[in-house]
Write an enzyme that holds these catalytic residues in place. Structure first.
Site, short mmCIF file in Angstrom:
data_model
loop_
_atom_site.label_atom_id
_atom_site.label_comp_id
_atom_site.label_asym_id
_atom_site.label_seq_id
_atom_site.Cartn_x
_atom_site.Cartn_y
_atom_site.Cartn_z
N ASP A 121 -3.17 -7.78 -7.53
CA ASP A 121 -4.84 -8.05 -7.98
C ASP A 121 -4.83 -7.75 -9.42
OD1 ASP A 121 -5.86 -8.79 -5.27
OD2 ASP A 121 -5.13 -6.77 -4.69
N HIS A 136 0.92 -1.24 -0.04
CA HIS A 136 -0.04 0.00 0.02
C HIS A 136 0.84 1.25 0.03
CE1 HIS A 136 -2.95 -2.99 2.22
NE2 HIS A 136 -3.45 -2.50 0.98
O1 PAF Z 1 -7.93 -3.69 -3.40
C1 PAF Z 1 -8.45 -3.31 -2.35
O2 PAF Z 1 -8.31 -3.50 -1.24
C2 PAF Z 1 -9.93 -3.39 -2.74
O3 PAF Z 1 -10.41 -4.36 -3.49
C3 PAF Z 1 -10.30 -2.14 -3.18
C4 PAF Z 1 -9.88 -1.73 -4.49
C5 PAF Z 1 -9.69 -0.88 -2.14
C6 PAF Z 1 -11.68 -1.74 -3.19
O4 PAF Z 1 -12.60 -2.02 -2.06
#
Ligand code: PAF
Length: 297
Positions: free
Chosen positions: A144, A31
């Protein structure tokens, strides 16, 4: 950095080129890589933390999903976030939404096939974030990969004026892709989990050596996974990056994806390929060089 709870406050406190990094919290270095990428290309960096109930199925880990706002606030601020948007469920869904996003064939395979309704829930919340915050750019992790296909298609189909920016997967020094779910792994499970990235890296090396056949690449990943009896493989497959449809061999933009269960934890990973006439660019992600924020916490 300020923490705000409403869309109105985000808009009132953001100016210039807005870079948005949507998350569900339980922040890790993956993140922070999104936040840093947003920092370098934006005047205001907005990060959202919202554990979106619409993307969890009845058997998913919504209640178990880790939450620690104070820690997340410290980490977000250290990575250059200006506005941290932490909407309560009532702000995101003031009433039960009737509008649904239908994604057609994009969700037929891989995660979409195993988690019915998951990407429709992701698409709904991402549409709300993009429309409500109006960022210039929005940053999503390549880990993802199918989510990235969905988000790109969503913004194209709905003409949302945003640039979707993919950010490479961040990995532990031994290759394990960072995930908020890694903290659930026991010592033995953690040791087995590295087989996912090992298999993908073995396949990536073959691609660099000229291999283009999907069955052969999938076989290499399966071989690595087969050495660990605690791993239950859900799928290994080659996908078109734009449509997330299955492929028999490498085309222009492709990812090789794997999903496996270890005990109660489900892990996914992939490597991405961009194939030219006589060259190939492989995105394996970035290995952490220093200590991870999880170790420091
Ligand atoms: O990847 C994630 O953490 C979630 O799927 C997101 C993009 C924040 C949507 O809730």
């Amino acid at each position: 950095m300020i923490t705000v709870l409403s869309f109105n406050e985000v808009r009132a406190t953001s100016a210039g080129r807005i870079g948005l990094a949507p998350t569900m919290g339980a922040l890790h270095d993956g993140h922070l890589a999104l936040f840093r990428a947003a920092r370098s290309g934006s005047d205001t960096v907005v990060a959202s933390i919202f554990v979106n109930p619409k993307q969890f199925g009845p058997d998913d880990d919504l209640d178990r999903y880790p939450r620690d706002l104070e820690r997340d606030q410290t980490l977000a601020e250290s990575a250059g976030v200006d506005v941290l948007f932490v909407p309560p469920v009532g702000e995101m869904y003031p009433a039960s939404p009737r509008t649904q996003v239908s994604l057609g064939g994009l969700t037929e395979h891989f995660e979409g096939a195993r988690r019915p309704g998951h990407f429709e829930g992701v698409a709904l919340v991402v549409a709300k974030l993009l429309i409500g915050i109006r960022p210039t750019r929005a940053y999503f992790g390549r880990k993802d990969a199918q989510q990235l296909s969905v988000v790109q298609q969503l913004s194209d189909d709905l003409s949302i004026p945003v640039e979707i920016v993919p950010v490479s997967t961040v990995r532990e020094p031994d290759g394990l892709a960072l995930s908020s779910r890694n903290q659930f792994l026991s010592g033995d499970e953690r040791a087995a989990a590295v087989a996912l990235s090992r298999g993908l890296f073995a396949a990536a090396s073959e691609v660099e050596g000229g291999e283009r056949d999907g069955a052969r690449l999938e076989q290499l990943v399966k071989q690595e996974l087969a050495g660990h009896s605690s791993l239950q493989v859900e799928y290994v497959g080659l996908a078109d990056s734009a449509t997330a449809s299955t492929l028999a061999g490498l085309t222009t933009d492709t990812f090789l994806a794997v999903a496996a269960r270890i005990g109660k934890t489900r892990l996914i990973d992939n490597v991405a390929f961009s194939v030219g006439d006589d060259s190939v660019i492989v995105d394996r992600g970035e290995l952490l060089t220093g200590p991870s924020v999880l170790e420091e916490a």
